[in-house]
Design a protein around this motif. Sequence first.
Motif, PDB file in Angstrom:
ATOM      1  N   GLY A 107     -80.501  43.532  28.774  1.00  0.00           N
ATOM      2  CA  GLY A 107     -80.971  42.220  28.355  1.00  0.00           C
ATOM      3  C   GLY A 107     -81.008  42.020  26.857  1.00  0.00           C
ATOM      4  O   GLY A 107     -81.706  41.133  26.367  1.00  0.00           O
ATOM      5  N   LEU A 108     -80.252  42.812  26.115  1.00  0.00           N
ATOM      6  CA  LEU A 108     -80.178  42.691  24.655  1.00  0.00           C
ATOM      7  C   LEU A 108     -78.845  42.071  24.285  1.00  0.00           C
ATOM      8  O   LEU A 108     -77.789  42.527  24.720  1.00  0.00           O
ATOM      9  N   ARG A 109     -78.879  41.019  23.473  1.00  0.00           N
ATOM     10  CA  ARG A 109     -77.651  40.308  23.132  1.00  0.00           C
ATOM     11  C   ARG A 109     -77.229  40.621  21.698  1.00  0.00           C
ATOM     12  O   ARG A 109     -78.072  40.833  20.819  1.00  0.00           O
ATOM     13  N   PRO A 110     -75.922  40.660  21.433  1.00  0.00           N
ATOM     14  CA  PRO A 110     -75.435  40.994  20.093  1.00  0.00           C
ATOM     15  C   PRO A 110     -75.883  39.976  19.058  1.00  0.00           C
ATOM     16  O   PRO A 110     -75.869  38.768  19.306  1.00  0.00           O
ATOM     17  N   ALA A 111     -76.288  40.483  17.889  1.00  0.00           N
ATOM     18  CA  ALA A 111     -76.650  39.620  16.768  1.00  0.00           C
ATOM     19  C   ALA A 111     -75.896  40.027  15.504  1.00  0.00           C
ATOM     20  O   ALA A 111     -76.171  39.521  14.427  1.00  0.00           O
ATOM     21  N   GLY A 112     -74.957  40.953  15.644  1.00  0.00           N
ATOM     22  CA  GLY A 112     -74.159  41.389  14.512  1.00  0.00           C
ATOM     23  C   GLY A 112     -73.753  42.841  14.670  1.00  0.00           C
ATOM     24  O   GLY A 112     -74.422  43.616  15.355  1.00  0.00           O
ATOM     25  N   GLN A 113     -72.641  43.207  14.076  1.00  0.00           N
ATOM     26  CA  GLN A 113     -72.206  44.603  14.043  1.00  0.00           C
ATOM     27  C   GLN A 113     -71.386  44.830  12.787  1.00  0.00           C
ATOM     28  O   GLN A 113     -70.722  43.926  12.290  1.00  0.00           O
ATOM     29  N   TRP A 114     -71.460  46.049  12.241  1.00  0.00           N
ATOM     30  CA  TRP A 114     -70.765  46.362  11.005  1.00  0.00           C
ATOM     31  C   TRP A 114     -70.624  47.870  10.869  1.00  0.00           C
ATOM     32  O   TRP A 114     -71.338  48.646  11.494  1.00  0.00           O
ATOM     33  N   SER A 115     -69.675  48.254  10.028  1.00  0.00           N
ATOM     34  CA  SER A 115     -69.463  49.655   9.685  1.00  0.00           C
ATOM     35  C   SER A 115     -69.389  49.771   8.173  1.00  0.00           C
ATOM     36  O   SER A 115     -68.755  48.945   7.507  1.00  0.00           O
ATOM     37  N   VAL A 116     -70.049  50.788   7.629  1.00  0.00           N
ATOM     38  CA  VAL A 116     -70.048  51.009   6.189  1.00  0.00           C
ATOM     39  C   VAL A 116     -70.373  52.474   5.932  1.00  0.00           C
ATOM     40  O   VAL A 116     -71.169  53.077   6.654  1.00  0.00           O
ATOM     41  N   GLY A 117     -69.736  53.051   4.942  1.00  0.00           N
ATOM     42  CA  GLY A 117     -70.014  54.431   4.584  1.00  0.00           C
ATOM     43  C   GLY A 117     -69.759  55.420   5.704  1.00  0.00           C
ATOM     44  O   GLY A 117     -70.421  56.453   5.780  1.00  0.00           O
ATOM     45  N   GLY A 118     -68.793  55.113   6.589  1.00  0.00           N
ATOM     46  CA  GLY A 118     -68.495  55.999   7.701  1.00  0.00           C
ATOM     47  C   GLY A 118     -69.499  55.917   8.835  1.00  0.00           C
ATOM     48  O   GLY A 118     -69.464  56.739   9.751  1.00  0.00           O
ATOM     49  N   ARG A 119     -70.402  54.936   8.802  1.00  0.00           N
ATOM     50  CA  ARG A 119     -71.419  54.770   9.842  1.00  0.00           C
ATOM     51  C   ARG A 119     -71.278  53.383  10.465  1.00  0.00           C
ATOM     52  O   ARG A 119     -70.832  52.441   9.819  1.00  0.00           O
ATOM     53  N   SER A 120     -71.648  53.272  11.745  1.00  0.00           N
ATOM     54  CA  SER A 120     -71.477  52.025  12.495  1.00  0.00           C
ATOM     55  C   SER A 120     -72.815  51.568  13.065  1.00  0.00           C
ATOM     56  O   SER A 120     -73.603  52.389  13.545  1.00  0.00           O
TER      57      SER A 120
END
Length: 253
Positions: free
Chosen positions: A201-214
């Motif tokens: 029941g959790l909806r996406p609010a954003g995703q990103w990758s930076v510094g080799g981490r996601s």
Amino acid sequence: MSAPPAAPWASADPYSTALRTGRGPLFLRRTDGWLLPLEVERWCARADTVDRRVLDRCEGAVLDVGCGPGRLVAELAARGRAALGVDVSETAVAQTRGLGGQALCRSVFDPLPGEGRWGTVLLMDGNIGIGGDPHTLLARVAQLLTPGGLLMAEAAPVDVDERASVQVTDSPGHLGHPGDHPFPWARLGLPALLRYAAGAGLRPAGQWSVGGRSFAALRSRTASSTPDPANNAAVTSSQWPRYTSAERPVADR
């Protein structure tokens, strides 16, 4: 909901030693011998630029699940934010408190202060693997969040959906310490994390990758009707457990 068995970090001597010294090497070792290096030096350092970008997105009071030695809780406290860490390692909890953060020695599946009222929950540093059952863990996080609350979760930087039995070890060739037992763990990349989150029941609010981490930001369901004010009140530090010493929490207020 039945809680999966907690990982025995507290009894894993290499883990406690690594936290006290602030350095590795330290690994999760699968029963087939595959090793996952653990970033002890980064965990024991101050929050870095990547961490701070995640913390910039936090809303309301923050619960850090699997807080480790406390760099994120300490950074939030320094910003004047209400934050609480939980970890099953007494060493980790003591170090978090030593940095000026508040922390409890508990599993995320234990009763916790402010259930259903946390503005943000953090699952960083591979902690999406806790219990080896991502669906159960994410469903538990949804219970902890206020309606419309935010989960900030770190995923593996590769597309993986894996559950395995692991042990903590400080040597690639070492099979473990006497008395150690394998415990369940999971690794999820972003695609798998988003699938399991939807089921909880959790909806996406954003995703990103930076510094080799996601990372992914996920929101809990918004209440469909007006909640009882007593149950919807924002969690405050006055509602957290009091302490009689630096090591042992007592009953909640």
